[in-house]
Write a protein that holds these residues in place. Sequence first.
Motif, PDB file in Angstrom:
ATOM      1  N   ASP A 128      -3.215  -1.117 -10.158  1.00  0.00           N
ATOM      2  CA  ASP A 128      -3.206  -0.042 -11.157  1.00  0.00           C
ATOM      3  C   ASP A 128      -2.159   1.016 -10.845  1.00  0.00           C
ATOM      4  O   ASP A 128      -1.363   1.395 -11.715  1.00  0.00           O
ATOM      5  N   SER A 129      -2.156   1.494  -9.602  1.00  0.00           N
ATOM      6  CA  SER A 129      -1.218   2.552  -9.233  1.00  0.00           C
ATOM      7  C   SER A 129       0.110   2.007  -8.723  1.00  0.00           C
ATOM      8  O   SER A 129       1.107   2.725  -8.684  1.00  0.00           O
ATOM      9  N   GLY A 130       0.116   0.736  -8.291  1.00  0.00           N
ATOM     10  CA  GLY A 130       1.308   0.175  -7.676  1.00  0.00           C
ATOM     11  C   GLY A 130       1.486   0.607  -6.235  1.00  0.00           C
ATOM     12  O   GLY A 130       2.482   0.276  -5.599  1.00  0.00           O
ATOM     13  N   GLU A 131       0.491   1.328  -5.691  1.00  0.00           N
ATOM     14  CA  GLU A 131       0.584   1.817  -4.315  1.00  0.00           C
ATOM     15  C   GLU A 131       0.326   0.688  -3.323  1.00  0.00           C
ATOM     16  O   GLU A 131      -0.640  -0.063  -3.456  1.00  0.00           O
ATOM     17  N   VAL A 132       1.190   0.587  -2.328  1.00  0.00           N
ATOM     18  CA  VAL A 132       0.985  -0.353  -1.234  1.00  0.00           C
ATOM     19  C   VAL A 132       0.054   0.292  -0.222  1.00  0.00           C
ATOM     20  O   VAL A 132       0.289   1.413   0.231  1.00  0.00           O
ATOM     21  N   MET A 133      -1.019  -0.395   0.123  1.00  0.00           N
ATOM     22  CA  MET A 133      -2.046   0.165   1.007  1.00  0.00           C
ATOM     23  C   MET A 133      -1.623  -0.053   2.457  1.00  0.00           C
ATOM     24  O   MET A 133      -2.147  -0.911   3.176  1.00  0.00           O
ATOM     25  N   ALA A 134      -0.648   0.745   2.883  1.00  0.00           N
ATOM     26  CA  ALA A 134      -0.018   0.557   4.188  1.00  0.00           C
ATOM     27  C   ALA A 134      -0.830   1.207   5.290  1.00  0.00           C
ATOM     28  O   ALA A 134      -0.976   2.428   5.338  1.00  0.00           O
ATOM     29  N   SER A 135      -1.383   0.395   6.160  1.00  0.00           N
ATOM     30  CA  SER A 135      -2.022   0.858   7.384  1.00  0.00           C
ATOM     31  C   SER A 135      -2.086  -0.306   8.352  1.00  0.00           C
ATOM     32  O   SER A 135      -2.005  -1.467   7.949  1.00  0.00           O
ATOM     33  N   ARG A 136      -2.230  -0.005   9.625  1.00  0.00           N
ATOM     34  CA  ARG A 136      -2.256  -1.076  10.622  1.00  0.00           C
ATOM     35  C   ARG A 136      -3.421  -2.014  10.387  1.00  0.00           C
ATOM     36  O   ARG A 136      -3.330  -3.220  10.625  1.00  0.00           O
ATOM     37  N   ALA A 137      -4.555  -1.495   9.908  1.00  0.00           N
ATOM     38  CA  ALA A 137      -5.738  -2.329   9.689  1.00  0.00           C
ATOM     39  C   ALA A 137      -5.577  -3.254   8.490  1.00  0.00           C
ATOM     40  O   ALA A 137      -6.354  -4.193   8.330  1.00  0.00           O
ATOM     41  N   ASN A 138      -4.580  -3.007   7.652  1.00  0.00           N
ATOM     42  CA  ASN A 138      -4.388  -3.810   6.439  1.00  0.00           C
ATOM     43  C   ASN A 138      -3.292  -4.854   6.565  1.00  0.00           C
ATOM     44  O   ASN A 138      -3.014  -5.575   5.607  1.00  0.00           O
ATOM     45  N   LEU A 156       4.299 -11.213   6.755  1.00  0.00           N
ATOM     46  CA  LEU A 156       3.456 -10.036   6.942  1.00  0.00           C
ATOM     47  C   LEU A 156       3.349  -9.305   5.617  1.00  0.00           C
ATOM     48  O   LEU A 156       4.354  -9.086   4.929  1.00  0.00           O
ATOM     49  N   ALA A 157       2.130  -8.941   5.254  1.00  0.00           N
ATOM     50  CA  ALA A 157       1.891  -8.392   3.922  1.00  0.00           C
ATOM     51  C   ALA A 157       0.893  -7.254   3.979  1.00  0.00           C
ATOM     52  O   ALA A 157       0.125  -7.110   4.948  1.00  0.00           O
ATOM     53  N   TYR A 158       0.917  -6.446   2.929  1.00  0.00           N
ATOM     54  CA  TYR A 158      -0.084  -5.411   2.686  1.00  0.00           C
ATOM     55  C   TYR A 158      -0.749  -5.688   1.340  1.00  0.00           C
ATOM     56  O   TYR A 158      -0.134  -6.290   0.443  1.00  0.00           O
ATOM     57  N   PRO A 159      -1.979  -5.221   1.130  1.00  0.00           N
ATOM     58  CA  PRO A 159      -2.535  -5.215  -0.220  1.00  0.00           C
ATOM     59  C   PRO A 159      -1.856  -4.135  -1.068  1.00  0.00           C
ATOM     60  O   PRO A 159      -1.443  -3.095  -0.551  1.00  0.00           O
ATOM     61  N   LYS A 160      -1.748  -4.401  -2.358  1.00  0.00           N
ATOM     62  CA  LYS A 160      -1.079  -3.466  -3.269  1.00  0.00           C
ATOM     63  C   LYS A 160      -1.986  -3.218  -4.469  1.00  0.00           C
ATOM     64  O   LYS A 160      -2.398  -4.161  -5.146  1.00  0.00           O
ATOM     65  N   ASP A 161      -2.298  -1.967  -4.712  1.00  0.00           N
ATOM     66  CA  ASP A 161      -3.169  -1.594  -5.821  1.00  0.00           C
ATOM     67  C   ASP A 161      -2.487  -1.948  -7.141  1.00  0.00           C
ATOM     68  O   ASP A 161      -1.386  -1.474  -7.425  1.00  0.00           O
TER      69      ASP A 161
END
Length: 202
Positions: free
Chosen positions: A92-102, A85-90
Amino acid sequence: MTTKNVIARACNCCNAAMDLDRRRTLGGVLGVTLSSLFACPAFASGHGERNPRPSVGDRLAFMLGANENRTIRPDDVELGSTPILAYPKDPDSGEVMASRANILAVVRLDPDSLSSEVAEHAVDGVVAYSALCTHNGCPVTVRDPTKTKLVCNCHGSVFDPANRGVVLDGPAYRRLPMLPLRLESGELVVAAPFDGPIGPPT
């Protein structure tokens, strides 16, 4: 936002529970937690100005476990193993795009088994799909006994990741959308947006 916060917020706003025996049969504790996460319509992610959905150039990052938030390399994904199970990760910012849809289900398949359309968007047999079942929004986190198909934890819909996520057994009737991948600096990177709508029909 950390994965723990994501799950905590989801659990706070979702009170529905599945039958305990079904939970144990179809995915155990992880399936129960993720079912709450997926089922909560009020949960959404806030990620500033950028598009909150997976974007070209995003890295894939582990959602859970000891490697949480670490970027995923092809060697991390084993043939026939339970979906990562994975999330996309920006990048540039290093932010993990955590949401149920992702939430993504990442698996490795035999490259010879892939349709031409899937092979074009895979990395050495590694493919990524939305883990949001197109029947009722439950988590797709299980492999079938042949280790080649993806199965929904809640109602048992079966999808073929070697053939664009088409439905092999319902109740879902719409395929899982694939997230095209490429390899960059040894990491799995989003090459294009989802190739179809995510989640159940509205």
